[in-house]
Every structure is written in structure tokens, then in C-alpha cells.
Motif scaffolding. Structure first.
Motif, short mmCIF file in Angstrom:
data_model
loop_
_atom_site.label_atom_id
_atom_site.label_comp_id
_atom_site.label_asym_id
_atom_site.label_seq_id
_atom_site.Cartn_x
_atom_site.Cartn_y
_atom_site.Cartn_z
N GLU A 186 0.81 -1.21 0.00
CA GLU A 186 0.00 0.00 0.00
C GLU A 186 0.85 1.27 0.00
OE1 GLU A 186 -3.32 2.11 2.97
OE2 GLU A 186 -2.65 0.03 3.30
N HIS A 187 1.96 1.23 0.73
CA HIS A 187 2.79 2.43 0.89
C HIS A 187 4.16 2.29 0.22
CE1 HIS A 187 -0.12 3.98 3.79
NE2 HIS A 187 -0.07 2.83 4.44
N ARG A 188 4.25 1.39 -0.75
CA ARG A 188 5.55 1.07 -1.34
C ARG A 188 6.28 2.30 -1.89
NH1 ARG A 188 8.02 -3.44 -2.48
NH2 ARG A 188 6.13 -4.70 -2.17
N GLU A 189 5.57 3.14 -2.62
CA GLU A 189 6.22 4.29 -3.24
C GLU A 189 6.82 5.22 -2.18
OE1 GLU A 189 5.21 8.02 -6.31
OE2 GLU A 189 3.73 6.42 -5.96
N LEU A 190 6.05 5.53 -1.16
CA LEU A 190 6.54 6.40 -0.07
C LEU A 190 7.69 5.73 0.68
CD1 LEU A 190 6.38 8.85 1.83
CD2 LEU A 190 4.54 7.64 3.06
N LEU A 191 7.55 4.45 0.98
CA LEU A 191 8.58 3.74 1.72
C LEU A 191 9.89 3.66 0.94
CD1 LEU A 191 6.31 0.95 3.20
CD2 LEU A 191 7.73 2.50 4.57
N GLU A 192 9.80 3.43 -0.35
CA GLU A 192 11.02 3.35 -1.15
C GLU A 192 11.69 4.71 -1.27
OE1 GLU A 192 9.96 1.43 -4.80
OE2 GLU A 192 9.98 -0.59 -3.88
N GLU A 193 10.90 5.76 -1.34
CA GLU A 193 11.47 7.11 -1.36
C GLU A 193 12.22 7.40 -0.06
OE1 GLU A 193 9.39 11.37 -0.79
OE2 GLU A 193 8.78 10.34 -2.62
N ILE A 194 11.60 7.05 1.07
CA ILE A 194 12.24 7.25 2.37
C ILE A 194 13.47 6.35 2.49
CG2 ILE A 194 11.91 6.83 4.84
CD1 ILE A 194 9.01 7.85 4.45
N SER A 195 13.37 5.14 1.97
CA SER A 195 14.50 4.22 2.01
C SER A 195 15.71 4.77 1.28
CB SER A 195 14.10 2.87 1.41
OG SER A 195 15.19 1.98 1.38
N ARG A 196 15.47 5.39 0.13
CA ARG A 196 16.58 5.98 -0.63
C ARG A 196 17.24 7.12 0.14
NH1 ARG A 196 12.94 4.96 -4.93
NH2 ARG A 196 12.08 7.07 -4.80
N GLN A 197 16.45 7.87 0.88
CA GLN A 197 17.00 9.01 1.61
C GLN A 197 17.75 8.59 2.86
OE1 GLN A 197 14.47 12.40 2.05
NE2 GLN A 197 15.52 13.16 3.86
N TYR A 198 17.23 7.60 3.57
CA TYR A 198 17.81 7.25 4.87
C TYR A 198 18.61 5.94 4.87
CZ TYR A 198 14.94 10.97 6.79
OH TYR A 198 14.37 12.20 7.06
N GLY A 199 18.51 5.18 3.80
CA GLY A 199 19.29 3.95 3.74
C GLY A 199 18.78 2.84 4.64
N VAL A 200 17.47 2.79 4.83
CA VAL A 200 16.85 1.72 5.63
C VAL A 200 15.82 1.02 4.76
CG1 VAL A 200 15.50 1.15 7.68
CG2 VAL A 200 17.20 2.99 7.78
N GLN A 201 15.92 -0.30 4.63
CA GLN A 201 15.03 -1.05 3.76
C GLN A 201 13.59 -0.93 4.24
OE1 GLN A 201 17.89 -1.97 5.26
NE2 GLN A 201 18.75 -3.82 4.32
N PRO A 202 12.62 -0.78 3.31
CA PRO A 202 11.21 -0.60 3.68
C PRO A 202 10.67 -1.68 4.60
CG PRO A 202 11.50 -0.04 1.38
CD PRO A 202 12.82 -0.61 1.85
N ARG A 203 11.09 -2.93 4.40
CA ARG A 203 10.52 -4.01 5.20
C ARG A 203 10.81 -3.86 6.69
NH1 ARG A 203 14.31 -8.66 5.66
NH2 ARG A 203 16.30 -8.10 4.68
#
Length: 329
Positions: free
Chosen positions: A103-120
Motif C-alpha cells: 500500500e505504501h511502497r512508493e513512499l517507503l522506497e522514497e524514504i529508504s533511498r534518503q535514509y538507507g533503511v530497507q522498507p521491510r
């Protein structure tokens, strides 16, 4: 010369051994709450918190007896890791975690790229802390923290957290009425204590408030920021279940012992399915969650240690890792 009484001798011994500390704490708590609150308000004013904020936050605040009951009656029984995992990582939470990740994949992947923490991992923490935002706690944070700060048992710690909570209100991130959390003051969908909020919470959606209660963007980014600034490694996972060889020296288990993966391989440690360990040059430790039961063991890396900075429980950190793996399958 009069000899000191037995009672006086015992008091002296207790003072030297620190056994009177609880008595001192109890004495501190005997100050009437209203008087104590006046002193607290004065300290907050000295810290620069605005009078209007204090008027709104402290008006009508009274101790909450239920908070003291919960603080005094925390369960002492011990769960096995299998029992804990069944409660914290049930199949229903795994399925919900997969749904929320999608449901939130796009937002989570964007945040993951910025902070370096995998969405899962962000989703796993969210799921374990508040069941994906469903169970955030219904206690008024200011009143709960004031209750614990006045109580005396851990007054210094909770007084600091209460002043931090007042600062959060003063900065306009949330209103006193909306500042809800656990009985111990952990707040929002990420269950940050006020000090963690001030250190790690992020206004990711750009509305001027760090809203870990209502903004999914702020919740996810705040969790990622916490992990990133605590040492998270984006190129690593947390660890994995492993199979220990017969006769494994259990004195080697624990976070105090680190060895390259290749050395654990040479000692007979294998993946849970019996295959060889990853051929990576990583430092790892072996965790046996239930001491003396080597049938269930895990090899853990630096990200496991980072998760422990969020919650200093091996059970918790293992559950986060296992839930994150299951969500990603």
C-alpha cells in the motif's frame, strides 16, 4: 560511652549499601502533587517553554492511579522465545505487513533511498510497536509522565521526559489533547519517548510539524531516521536463523563474541536448511534466545545491534528481523 543501637547500625549499613535509595525516593514523592507541579512549571519556564503552553498542558492535570498500578505490576513471568514470537509475529501480522508494504511502497522506497533503511524493516517496526498504527495507547502523555515523575521510583528519568514532552507541545507539533500514548509516555505510531522524538522525529511531509500520531510519512521517516542515525547499514540484513553443530560451545554465543562468517562456517554453523553460510566478509555473533536450548539459534550482524538501540531486548530485535523477512517473502 553509649553504644549505638542495633537499629542505628542497620541504618548505617543500609546507607552504605544503597538500600535506603528506595526510601529516599519515596520521601521525595511525599510532596503534594500540586506543590510539586508548581516547581515543575517553574523549571519549564526557565527552559524557555511559553506560559501559554504550560497553561494549556498542565491545567487540571492530576496523578493517574492506573499508571502507578501498571508501573508496579509489570509482568515478571518469562516467555520462551517461541511463545513471544507467536504473540508478536503471528500470521495475521505478517499478512497485514505485506498489505501495508504494498500500500505504501512508493513512499517507503522514497524514504529508504534518503535514509538507507530497507522498507521491510520500517514496516516491521511499525507493526510490532503499534500494529501498524492501530494501537498507539490512549493515555494522556503529560498526565502519565507527571504521575511517574512525581511518584519517586524513577522520578528523575520521567521528569526529564515530561519536560521534553512540554517542549514538543511548545514547538507546536501536537496539541495536549491529541498527545496520547502508552501509560509510560511512549507516543504515536512509532512509540517514541519524548527524548527520542526530539532526537529523531522528522517532518517528512513538510507541514511544519513532526506528526508521528497521524502522518504516515512522518512516522516512516522518523523510524528510518532513528535507525540510520543509530548505525544502520543499508547493504546488510539483520541476521538469519542458523543450525548449530552437535556439541557447539555455547560460551561462544552472545553479542560479546564476534567472528567473521567464515570462522563460524569452519566451526560447523550452517543456515537453518543445512546449507553453507553466506560467503560475505561480515562480522557476526550467535544468539541463542533461550539459554541452554541450542536447537533455535540465530546469526546476527550489525543491524541487529542497531535494532537493540530502539529496544534493548534480544527477543524484540529478533522479532523485528523475522517479521521483516516474512513481510518481504
Amino acid at each position: 560511652m553509649r553504644k549505638p543501637s542495633w537499629a542505628l547500625l542497620m541504618i548505617a549499613v543500609m546507607m552504605l549499601t544503597g538500600l535506603l535509595a528506595p526510601v529516599a525516593a519515596a520521601t521525595a514523592a511525599e510532596k503534594p502533587f500540586a506543590e510539586w507541579l508548581v516547581e515543575l512549571r517553574a523549571e519549564a519556564l526557565e527552559r524557555g517553554i511559553q506560559p501559554a503552553t504550560l497553561d494549556a498542558a498542565l491545567a487540571g492535570v492530576e496523578p493517574i492511579p492506573r499508571v502507578i498500578e501498571l508501573d508496579r505490576s509489570q509482568p515478571e513471568f518469562t516467555l520462551t522465545f517461541a511463545q513471544y514470537r507467536e504473540r508478536v509475529v503471528p500470521r495475521s501480522r505478517i499478512e497485514m505487513g505485506r498489505q501495508r508494504l504494498a500500500e505504501h511502497r512508493e513512499l517507503l522506497e522514497e524514504i529508504s533511498r534518503q535514509y538507507g533503511v530497507q522498507p521491510r524493516f520500517i514496516v516491521a517496526l511499525w507493526g510490532i510497536e503499534t500494529d501498524f498504527g492501530r494501537l498507539t495507547g490512549g493515555f494522556p502523555v503529560i498526565a502519565s509522565l507527571a504521575t511517574l515523575a512525581h511518584d519517586g521510583r524513577r522520578s528523575s528519568y520521567f521528569r526529564g521526559e515530561l519536560l521534553n514532552a512540554l517542549q514538543i507541545l511548545d514547538e507546536g507539533h501536537i496539541s495536549p489533547e491529541e498527545m496520547k500514548g502508552s501509560w509510560a509516555g511512549a507516543m504515536g505510531q512509532s512509540q517514541f519517548m519524548p527524548s527520542s522524538f526530539l532526537n529523531f522525529a522528522v517532518d517528512y511531509d513538510g507541514d511544519g510539524r513532526r506528526d508521528i500520531w497521524n502522518s504516515r510519512a512522518d512516522v516512516f521517516a522518523s523510524a528510518a531516521n532513528y535507525l540510520a542515525r543509530s548505525g544502520w547499514r543499508a547493504d546488510q540484513t539483520w541476521g538469519r536463523p542458523v543450525r548449530l553443530p552437535a556439541g557447539f560451545d555455547q560460551s561462544l554465543a552472545g553479542l560479546d563474541t564476534r567472528k567473521p562468517i567464515g570462522q563460524w562456517q569452519a566451526l560447523g554453523v550452517r543456515r537453518a536448511d543445512g546449507s553453507s553460510l553466506p560467503a560475505r566478509q561480515l562480522s557476526a555473533s550467535i544468539i541463542i534466545p533461550d539459554e541452554g536450548n541450542p536447537q533455535e539459534a540465530f546469526m546476527v550482524y550489525e543491524n541487529f545491534r542497531t535494532t537493540l538501540k530502539w529496544n534493548r531486548s534480544n527477543y524484540f530485535a529478533l522479532a523485528v528481523g523475522l517479521l521483516s523477512d516474512a513481510i518481504a517473502e
